[in-house]
Design an enzyme around this catalytic site. Structure first.
Site, PDB file in Angstrom:
ATOM      1  N   GLU A  81       0.819  -1.235   0.000  1.00 20.55           N
ATOM      2  CA  GLU A  81       0.000   0.000   0.000  1.00 20.55           C
ATOM      3  C   GLU A  81       0.848   1.279   0.000  1.00 20.55           C
ATOM      4  OE1 GLU A  81      -2.739  -0.488   3.266  1.00 20.55           O
ATOM      5  OE2 GLU A  81      -3.241  -2.515   2.645  1.00 20.55           O
TER       6      GLU A  81
ATOM      7  N   ASN B  17       2.047  -5.223  -3.030  1.00 22.81           N
ATOM      8  CA  ASN B  17       0.671  -5.583  -2.683  1.00 22.81           C
ATOM      9  C   ASN B  17      -0.143  -4.328  -2.391  1.00 22.81           C
ATOM     10  OD1 ASN B  17      -1.345  -7.593  -1.917  1.00 22.81           O
ATOM     11  ND2 ASN B  17      -1.032  -6.919   0.193  1.00 22.81           N
TER      12      ASN B  17
ATOM     13  N   HIS C 138     -10.371  -6.449  -1.440  1.00 19.89           N
ATOM     14  CA  HIS C 138     -11.318  -6.207  -0.339  1.00 19.89           C
ATOM     15  C   HIS C 138     -12.524  -5.519  -0.969  1.00 19.89           C
ATOM     16  CE1 HIS C 138      -8.716  -7.433   2.929  1.00 19.89           C
ATOM     17  NE2 HIS C 138      -7.767  -6.609   2.526  1.00 19.89           N
TER      18      HIS C 138
ATOM     19  N   GLU D 198      -5.981 -10.871  -0.691  1.00 16.37           N
ATOM     20  CA  GLU D 198      -6.683 -10.646   0.584  1.00 16.37           C
ATOM     21  C   GLU D 198      -8.205 -10.602   0.405  1.00 16.37           C
ATOM     22  OE1 GLU D 198      -5.226  -7.280   2.745  1.00 16.37           O
ATOM     23  OE2 GLU D 198      -3.137  -7.627   2.214  1.00 16.37           O
TER      24      GLU D 198
ATOM     25  N   ASP E 161     -12.033 -10.555   0.389  1.00 16.99           N
ATOM     26  CA  ASP E 161     -13.229 -10.732   1.190  1.00 16.99           C
ATOM     27  C   ASP E 161     -14.289  -9.805   0.587  1.00 16.99           C
ATOM     28  OD1 ASP E 161     -11.898  -8.985   4.162  1.00 16.99           O
ATOM     29  OD2 ASP E 161     -12.463  -8.200   2.196  1.00 16.99           O
TER      30      ASP E 161
END
Ligand code: G3I
Length: 333
Positions: free
Chosen positions: A150, A189, A225, A255, A257
């Site tokens: 990030e 990432n 996400h 990641e 979700d």
């Protein structure tokens, strides 16, 4: 019969049902050359047998949700605590799972001492010592490192970070990691860059510049996400991933979700959630360079955003429609 015994019996029955209904995700994924992973908190491996059982049964990759972050590993300068992360690595090795290290350089979860008033040379020594010690400790055991996480903000600009006192900290981080473990694949990432847009454009430019300088960068992680609006669409996501693939980068969903909150009945929202999981997995399967599909947790019970029930197993480890959607997708040739 005690509650615990009942719950274990119910778990056994539900796992039996699950097993009877077909092979686990990891078995199906391996047929596609895909690793399917989950973010893990190692203390739960000791506290919750159901957590460990579902994790080992369904996934062939684990990623350290928190225990390999700077704040967890080197809380006090020069003092490293590897015990929780070692537990995770041991579990993975015992269950024939790959391990992703997360994350070496991030603007969050840093211990207070990293925010000191350091010169570039002092920060270089701090960065080098952390990465060489951490990556060296796990040498040979980590398949992928999220070296940088990030770095680009939501404004598509470089985020402020204590490391910026050292102008080429990012390049140095990748080089230190590669020297410490040449066998690990090194990743950048980020989130909110799954589709085309200013943020993914900025990440593309950053990664291209690193590649052009010969920095040992092997891949890019798209965190995914998401919520029920699922923007970008799958088509825009596929288009975006393709340009990163053309840089020669390996592509990972790192990641995933999908927040369940939103309008509609719970049944409708669960179906929409399942559809989004399925679409992202299909994008990954159709992208030859997409090799890893990771969820940010095992069960809703321990999700970082548990209230929005974002994962594929509910708080009682019951598979949700999203689980079966992933399995159906992986059962396709
Ligand atoms: O370990 C301490 C514990 O000692 C203390 O008692 C407790 C209460 O204060 O806090 C615990 O630390 C928490 C840590 O998770 C471990 O559970 C932190 O407060 C909490 O902020 C931290 O949240 C993590 C978050 O990153 C930090 O930004 C989430 O679990 C984790 O899922 C989340 O993961 C990030 C990825 O690393 C990067 N991508 C986004 C993703 C979601 O934010």
């Amino acid at each position: 019969m005690s509650f615990r015994l009942w719950s274990l019996l119910l778990l056994g029955l539900s796992l039996l049902t699950l097993a009877q209904s077909g092979p686990p995700l990891r078995t199906l994924a391996e047929k596609h050359g895909l690793q399917v992973g989950a973010a893990v908190e190692p203390n739960l491996l000791l506290q919750d047998p159901e957590y460990a059982q579902v994790l080992a049964r369904e996934f062939n990759l684990v990623v350290a949700e928190n225990v390999m972050k700077w704040g967890a590993l080197q809380t006090t300068r020069g003092q490293f605590n590897f015990a929780p992360a070692d537990l995770l690595v041991e579990f993975a090795q015992k269950n024939h799972m790959a391990v992703r290290g997360h994350t070496l350089v991030w603007h969050q979860q840093l211990p207070r001492w990293v925010y000191g008033d350091f010169t570039p040379a002092e920060m270089e020594a701090i960065l080098r010592e952390h990465i060489q010690t951490v990556v060296g400790h796990f040498r040979g055991k980590i398949a992928y490192w999220d070296v940088a996480n990030e770095v680009i903000g939501d404004d598509a600009e470089l985020r402020p970070t204590p490391f910026e006192v050292l102008p080429d900290y990012l390049e140095k981080a990748f080089r230190y990691a590669h020297t410490a473990d040449p066998g690990a694949k090194l990743f950048y990432n980020d989130y909110g860059a799954e589709g085309l847009g200013p943020k993914s454009d900025a990440i593309y430019a950053l990664l291209k510049s690193l590649k052009d300088k010969g920095v040992p960068l092997d891949g890019v992680g798209f965190q995914a996400h998401l919520d029920l609006n699922f923007s970008p669409t799958a088509a825009r996501m596929a288009e975006n991933l393709e340009r990163f693939a053309k840089l020669g980068l390996e592509i990972h969903i790192t990641e995933m979700d999908v927040r369940l909150s939103g309008p509609g009945s719970k049944a409708e929202r669960l179906q929409k959630q399942a559809q989004i999981y399925q679409e992202v997995l299909q994008v990954c399967l159709r992208q030859p360079r997409c090799k890893v599909f990771t969820l940010w947790g095992v069960s809703d019970a321990y999700s970082w955003r548990a209230a929005s029930e974002p994962l594929i197993f509910d708080a009682d480890y019951q598979p949700k429609p999203a689980y079966f959607a992933l399995r159906r997708t992986l059962q396709q040739p």
